[in-house]
Design a protein around this motif. Sequence first.
Motif, PDB file in Angstrom:
ATOM      1  N   TRP A  82       0.842  -1.203   0.000  1.00 30.90           N
ATOM      2  CA  TRP A  82       0.000   0.000   0.000  1.00 30.90           C
ATOM      3  C   TRP A  82       0.873   1.248   0.000  1.00 30.90           C
ATOM      4  O   TRP A  82       1.804   1.367   0.797  1.00 30.90           O
ATOM      5  CB  TRP A  82      -0.906   0.032   1.235  1.00 30.90           C
ATOM      6  N   LEU A  83       0.551   2.187  -0.899  1.00 29.77           N
ATOM      7  CA  LEU A  83       1.236   3.484  -0.925  1.00 29.77           C
ATOM      8  C   LEU A  83       0.409   4.516  -0.171  1.00 29.77           C
ATOM      9  O   LEU A  83       0.940   5.341   0.565  1.00 29.77           O
ATOM     10  CB  LEU A  83       1.438   3.950  -2.371  1.00 29.77           C
ATOM     11  N   THR A  84      -0.892   4.495  -0.400  1.00 26.19           N
ATOM     12  CA  THR A  84      -1.804   5.350   0.383  1.00 26.19           C
ATOM     13  C   THR A  84      -3.063   4.551   0.627  1.00 26.19           C
ATOM     14  O   THR A  84      -3.446   3.707  -0.175  1.00 26.19           O
ATOM     15  CB  THR A  84      -2.267   6.610  -0.390  1.00 26.19           C
ATOM     16  N   ARG A  85      -3.683   4.828   1.730  1.00 25.97           N
ATOM     17  CA  ARG A  85      -5.010   4.259   1.980  1.00 25.97           C
ATOM     18  C   ARG A  85      -5.958   5.425   2.107  1.00 25.97           C
ATOM     19  O   ARG A  85      -5.653   6.386   2.812  1.00 25.97           O
ATOM     20  CB  ARG A  85      -5.006   3.453   3.270  1.00 25.97           C
ATOM     21  N   LEU A  86      -7.060   5.330   1.403  1.00 29.62           N
ATOM     22  CA  LEU A  86      -8.010   6.434   1.498  1.00 29.62           C
ATOM     23  C   LEU A  86      -9.241   5.990   2.254  1.00 29.62           C
ATOM     24  O   LEU A  86      -9.732   4.869   2.067  1.00 29.62           O
ATOM     25  CB  LEU A  86      -8.373   6.948   0.106  1.00 29.62           C
ATOM     26  N   ASP A  87      -9.698   6.869   3.113  1.00 24.97           N
ATOM     27  CA  ASP A  87     -10.778   6.507   3.998  1.00 24.97           C
ATOM     28  C   ASP A  87     -12.048   7.249   3.552  1.00 24.97           C
ATOM     29  O   ASP A  87     -12.168   8.468   3.713  1.00 24.97           O
ATOM     30  CB  ASP A  87     -10.343   6.939   5.417  1.00 24.97           C
ATOM     31  N   GLY A  88     -12.984   6.486   2.970  1.00 27.12           N
ATOM     32  CA  GLY A  88     -14.230   7.087   2.492  1.00 27.12           C
ATOM     33  C   GLY A  88     -15.011   7.757   3.604  1.00 27.12           C
ATOM     34  O   GLY A  88     -15.699   8.755   3.368  1.00 27.12           O
ATOM     35  N   SER A  89     -14.882   7.221   4.839  1.00 26.92           N
ATOM     36  CA  SER A  89     -15.620   7.821   5.959  1.00 26.92           C
ATOM     37  C   SER A  89     -15.101   9.228   6.245  1.00 26.92           C
ATOM     38  O   SER A  89     -15.867  10.119   6.621  1.00 26.92           O
ATOM     39  CB  SER A  89     -15.478   6.990   7.226  1.00 26.92           C
ATOM     40  N   ALA A  90     -13.760   9.426   6.057  1.00 32.80           N
ATOM     41  CA  ALA A  90     -13.197  10.760   6.290  1.00 32.80           C
ATOM     42  C   ALA A  90     -13.734  11.740   5.247  1.00 32.80           C
ATOM     43  O   ALA A  90     -14.072  12.883   5.564  1.00 32.80           O
ATOM     44  CB  ALA A  90     -11.673  10.703   6.227  1.00 32.80           C
ATOM     45  N   LEU A  91     -13.840  11.257   4.002  1.00 32.42           N
ATOM     46  CA  LEU A  91     -14.417  12.116   2.956  1.00 32.42           C
ATOM     47  C   LEU A  91     -15.873  12.430   3.286  1.00 32.42           C
ATOM     48  O   LEU A  91     -16.339  13.553   3.149  1.00 32.42           O
ATOM     49  CB  LEU A  91     -14.387  11.410   1.594  1.00 32.42           C
ATOM     50  N   GLU A  92     -16.569  11.403   3.740  1.00 31.33           N
ATOM     51  CA  GLU A  92     -17.994  11.566   4.067  1.00 31.33           C
ATOM     52  C   GLU A  92     -18.155  12.620   5.166  1.00 31.33           C
ATOM     53  O   GLU A  92     -19.046  13.465   5.121  1.00 31.33           O
ATOM     54  CB  GLU A  92     -18.558  10.221   4.519  1.00 31.33           C
ATOM     55  N   LYS A  93     -17.245  12.540   6.143  1.00 35.64           N
ATOM     56  CA  LYS A  93     -17.307  13.485   7.258  1.00 35.64           C
ATOM     57  C   LYS A  93     -17.036  14.912   6.753  1.00 35.64           C
ATOM     58  O   LYS A  93     -17.688  15.865   7.152  1.00 35.64           O
ATOM     59  CB  LYS A  93     -16.242  13.106   8.292  1.00 35.64           C
ATOM     60  N   ALA A  94     -16.088  15.013   5.807  1.00 34.40           N
ATOM     61  CA  ALA A  94     -15.700  16.345   5.339  1.00 34.40           C
ATOM     62  C   ALA A  94     -16.692  16.938   4.335  1.00 34.40           C
ATOM     63  O   ALA A  94     -17.000  18.123   4.400  1.00 34.40           O
ATOM     64  CB  ALA A  94     -14.308  16.277   4.708  1.00 34.40           C
ATOM     65  N   VAL A  95     -17.175  16.113   3.396  1.00 36.66           N
ATOM     66  CA  VAL A  95     -18.032  16.689   2.343  1.00 36.66           C
ATOM     67  C   VAL A  95     -19.385  15.996   2.222  1.00 36.66           C
ATOM     68  O   VAL A  95     -20.099  16.179   1.244  1.00 36.66           O
ATOM     69  CB  VAL A  95     -17.330  16.687   0.954  1.00 36.66           C
ATOM     70  N   GLY A  96     -19.717  15.167   3.209  1.00 43.36           N
ATOM     71  CA  GLY A  96     -21.069  14.610   3.251  1.00 43.36           C
ATOM     72  C   GLY A  96     -21.264  13.317   2.491  1.00 43.36           C
ATOM     73  O   GLY A  96     -22.336  12.715   2.551  1.00 43.36           O
ATOM     74  N   THR A  97     -20.260  12.872   1.759  1.00 42.78           N
ATOM     75  CA  THR A  97     -20.419  11.634   0.990  1.00 42.78           C
ATOM     76  C   THR A  97     -19.052  11.046   0.648  1.00 42.78           C
ATOM     77  O   THR A  97     -18.100  11.806   0.426  1.00 42.78           O
ATOM     78  CB  THR A  97     -21.192  11.898  -0.331  1.00 42.78           C
ATOM     79  N   PRO A  98     -18.972   9.720   0.598  1.00 45.42           N
ATOM     80  CA  PRO A  98     -17.757   9.143   0.002  1.00 45.42           C
ATOM     81  C   PRO A  98     -17.888   9.252  -1.517  1.00 45.42           C
ATOM     82  O   PRO A  98     -18.944   9.677  -2.013  1.00 45.42           O
ATOM     83  CB  PRO A  98     -17.825   7.677   0.437  1.00 45.42           C
ATOM     84  N   ILE A  99     -16.866   8.869  -2.254  1.00 42.82           N
ATOM     85  CA  ILE A  99     -17.001   8.742  -3.709  1.00 42.82           C
ATOM     86  C   ILE A  99     -17.948   7.567  -3.945  1.00 42.82           C
ATOM     87  O   ILE A  99     -17.933   6.596  -3.192  1.00 42.82           O
ATOM     88  CB  ILE A  99     -15.610   8.497  -4.335  1.00 42.82           C
ATOM     89  N   MET A 100     -18.814   7.655  -4.964  1.00 42.35           N
ATOM     90  CA  MET A 100     -19.742   6.556  -5.242  1.00 42.35           C
ATOM     91  C   MET A 100     -19.404   5.959  -6.611  1.00 42.35           C
ATOM     92  O   MET A 100     -19.096   6.684  -7.553  1.00 42.35           O
ATOM     93  CB  MET A 100     -21.203   7.037  -5.280  1.00 42.35           C
ATOM     94  N   GLY A 101     -19.509   4.616  -6.710  1.00 45.74           N
ATOM     95  CA  GLY A 101     -19.258   3.937  -7.980  1.00 45.74           C
ATOM     96  C   GLY A 101     -20.560   3.405  -8.554  1.00 45.74           C
ATOM     97  O   GLY A 101     -21.376   2.819  -7.834  1.00 45.74           O
ATOM     98  N   ILE A 102     -20.754   3.576  -9.854  1.00 46.38           N
ATOM     99  CA  ILE A 102     -22.024   3.166 -10.487  1.00 46.38           C
ATOM    100  C   ILE A 102     -21.743   2.747 -11.934  1.00 46.38           C
ATOM    101  O   ILE A 102     -20.886   3.355 -12.591  1.00 46.38           O
ATOM    102  CB  ILE A 102     -23.039   4.347 -10.415  1.00 46.38           C
TER     103      ILE A 102
END
Length: 407
Positions: A82-102
């Motif tokens: 792993w080079l970076t781990r991204l935490d969707g919950s942190a994004l959610e906390k900051a901007v209200g949503t994680p990235i969504m895949g569809i």
Amino acid sequence: MGNTAVVVGGGIGGLAAAIGLHRIGWEVTVLERTSTLEDTGAGISLAANGLRALDELGVGGAVRDAARGQYSGGTRTPRGRWLTRLDGSALEKAVGTPIMGIPRATLHRLLREALPAGSQVTGSEVATVGQADPGTVQVVHSTTALEADLVVAADGIGSGVRSRLFPAHPGPVHSSSTVLRGITEHAVDLRTDFELTWGRGAEFGHIAFLDGRAEWHAVLSLPAGTRFADPLAELRRRFHTWHDPIPALLDTTRPEAVLHHDVRELRTPLPSYTVGRIVLLGDAAHAMTPHLGQGACQALEDAVTLAAVLGTEPTVEEALARYDAERRPRSQAVAQAARQAGRMGQRLSHPVAVTLRNTAMRLTPSRVATRMILRHHAWYRRRCERHSPAADRAYACWSASAQEVGW
Ligand SMILES: Cc1cc2nc3c(=O)[nH]c(=O)nc-3n(C[C@H](O)[C@H](O)[C@H](O)COP(=O)(O)OP(=O)(O)OC[C@H]3O[C@@H](n4cnc5c(N)ncnc54)[C@H](O)[C@@H]3O)c2cc1C
């Protein structure tokens, strides 16, 4: 202000623009040259700004219901480190949503369903667009000519409207990369929602969908026009030593499901997104490399902004001037950042440069990485509504604070 519009192109940008215009009471016709209104691309990730724009278009809820939050994942080396781990919950906390895949087909269907019946005409290729009487634009398509108060050119990266409006502009260029994509045939057992793996001159990534299937993509540094007799076999050959689940994702994809496109971009920024009553939107205005996953998100921002300014400014001319002033700096800056991200990612091939980049990434705290992502995901949510002094005040306030933080 008149209120008829013709949208050239029924991609994500064109459909979103049509929904926005419809929501402020305009009569809209979407002309699409292909015979079916379908996006056959694989999948797409939607960041907070794209999702906010979809909310404003009234389809955010339906899209979120059909999408999967990308909570766990990050960037890896081909051996799996792993080079970076991204935490969707942190994004959610900051901007209200994680990235969504569809899946793209699902997003496209939801956009089409938000438009009134009869507003989308397929199999209709626009040949010319030009100013008619003062204050109207004429669109010639198939065998018919239409007049409208506004034409929205959402005809994609190869935009014919753009090349007619800006004949001296060099148009799209190849980015030295080619991308192969697919969706797995059935659900796969994945430990993360999304991953991006950088090797020397190659990248492999996946996004998991709600139904357990996943979209994968492989980006290779290759000359324009390179094609393989058997693309899936070629990918298996190139990626069989890369970490799990990469070989498994390829093994669960049917050969005919593999798409192959050269990555192109509009490297020379346009001097304006509007000419008279013709407005450029989406890839027609600012086609960018996919390295930040922002092309469609920017098209969605364009669509909401266009409807918002038409709903609030007293004349079409003033609205289009404001659209250009808001959208050009923002989208061109994101396009430039996407190009830079590509240079630091799969296109880096010198071993020393790769080692230096990987070390820097491993040492970057995850909150710093999250902040870097948020730089592009943060977007003031414009309102698709008729004149509203409150929205104007909110915009002025946002504009001042955006300048302060250097957007
Ligand atoms: C590999 C890859 C991955 C990507 N991943 C993401 C991602 O994860 N997130 C993200 O936000 N963005 C992503 N993007 C970018 C995104 O796909 C595009 O920015 C977006 O689809 C552009 O939409 P558009 O409507 O502007 O153009 P298009 O989707 O190209 O639509 C243009 C439409 O106009 C039609 N048309 C063209 N000419 C005419 C004519 N003369 N008359 C009538 N119709 C015409 C075309 O048939 C087409 O349907 C990615 C791009 C690539 C290449």
